[in-house]
Design a protein around this motif. Sequence first.
Motif, PDB file in Angstrom:
ATOM      1  N   ALA A 183       0.823  -1.204   0.000  1.00 36.80           N
ATOM      2  CA  ALA A 183       0.000   0.000   0.000  1.00 36.80           C
ATOM      3  C   ALA A 183       0.863   1.262   0.000  1.00 36.80           C
ATOM      4  N   VAL A 184       1.875   1.282   0.865  1.00 38.88           N
ATOM      5  CA  VAL A 184       2.770   2.455   0.931  1.00 38.88           C
ATOM      6  C   VAL A 184       3.499   2.639  -0.396  1.00 38.88           C
ATOM      7  N   VAL A 187       1.112   4.072  -3.060  1.00 38.62           N
ATOM      8  CA  VAL A 187       0.829   5.502  -2.863  1.00 38.62           C
ATOM      9  C   VAL A 187       2.003   6.343  -3.357  1.00 38.62           C
ATOM     10  N   GLY A 190       2.229   6.183  -7.164  1.00 35.71           N
ATOM     11  CA  GLY A 190       1.247   7.057  -7.798  1.00 35.71           C
ATOM     12  C   GLY A 190       1.646   8.520  -7.711  1.00 35.71           C
ATOM     13  N   LEU A 191       2.039   8.965  -6.528  1.00 39.60           N
ATOM     14  CA  LEU A 191       2.431  10.363  -6.341  1.00 39.60           C
ATOM     15  C   LEU A 191       3.669  10.726  -7.151  1.00 39.60           C
ATOM     16  N   ARG A 194       2.991  12.514 -10.517  1.00 37.33           N
ATOM     17  CA  ARG A 194       2.175  13.725 -10.429  1.00 37.33           C
ATOM     18  C   ARG A 194       2.256  14.565 -11.703  1.00 37.33           C
ATOM     19  N   TRP A 198      -3.659  14.549 -11.530  1.00 36.29           N
ATOM     20  CA  TRP A 198      -4.205  13.640 -10.515  1.00 36.29           C
ATOM     21  C   TRP A 198      -4.790  12.370 -11.121  1.00 36.29           C
ATOM     22  N   VAL A 202      -3.803   8.597  -9.755  1.00 32.17           N
ATOM     23  CA  VAL A 202      -4.762   7.542  -9.403  1.00 32.17           C
ATOM     24  C   VAL A 202      -4.462   6.257 -10.169  1.00 32.17           C
ATOM     25  N   GLY A 205      -1.247   4.744  -9.088  1.00 28.53           N
ATOM     26  CA  GLY A 205      -1.392   4.149  -7.760  1.00 28.53           C
ATOM     27  C   GLY A 205      -2.056   2.783  -7.839  1.00 28.53           C
TER      28      GLY A 205
END
Length: 253
Positions: A183-184, A187, A190-191, A194, A198, A202, A205
């Motif tokens: 999960a980390v 995230v 995904g970021l 950027r 956005w 998504v 991610g």
Amino acid sequence: MSKVVLSDGARLALVFLSSVSVLIAVLTVYEAFAVRSFDASGNELSEASDSREYWDTVRPILVRGALGIAGIGCVVYLTGLPVEFLLLETTLDAVLAALGIGVLVGVGLMAAQKLFFGVTYRFGYEHDMTTFELLSPDTSDEWVLHLGLFLPVVAVYEELVFRVGLIALGYSAFGVDTWTLVAVSAVLFGLAHRQQEWGGVVIMGISGIAFGAVYLWTASLLTVVIAHYSMNVLAFAVYAYEETDPSMEIQPT
């Protein structure tokens, strides 16, 4: 994912590589937010310039990826860290299985990406394709470089950082639950995209979750590298096709 008894040097290397992977991931996210609207020369970027050079655009990314891969390889070699932590295939059957599963995952993620873009377009959200425009090759020589060097290096480098470094080494070095690490990692992955607005955050991610899940399921670095590479190849191929045939683009209603 099982733990292996390590020498003190190998354990130190494990902690070091995992920590460096976290640092690289965080710095990549910071860079994605800090320079999202600027090109490599520091110019504000509203749309890609027709005069830009493909090599000038990809060179910094390629150099960073190549140095990162070389650095990780040197640490593994010099400290005697067991190769199984990189989860590399050593038999033909394993390589063929990684190839088949990786391609299927890459195709599936590309299909999910197009579906996501299509649905969001229908709700009036127009995705910024500047990053694709900047990184897309134009000539046959650029396509050879793109497919044969740039995309493989990107896939290997990002999987070493986000899957091996954050998940496998993070679990072995610090004992953190693997799904928490997935999960980390997703995230941060995904970021780190950027630059694609956005919508890109998504979908990348979600792709990060898929890559992490496949990594845990197959215990194979090669599988997720091939999946990552396949997804990117298809993304650029579809983008290039849509540029040559605008009627194929999804338009907002």
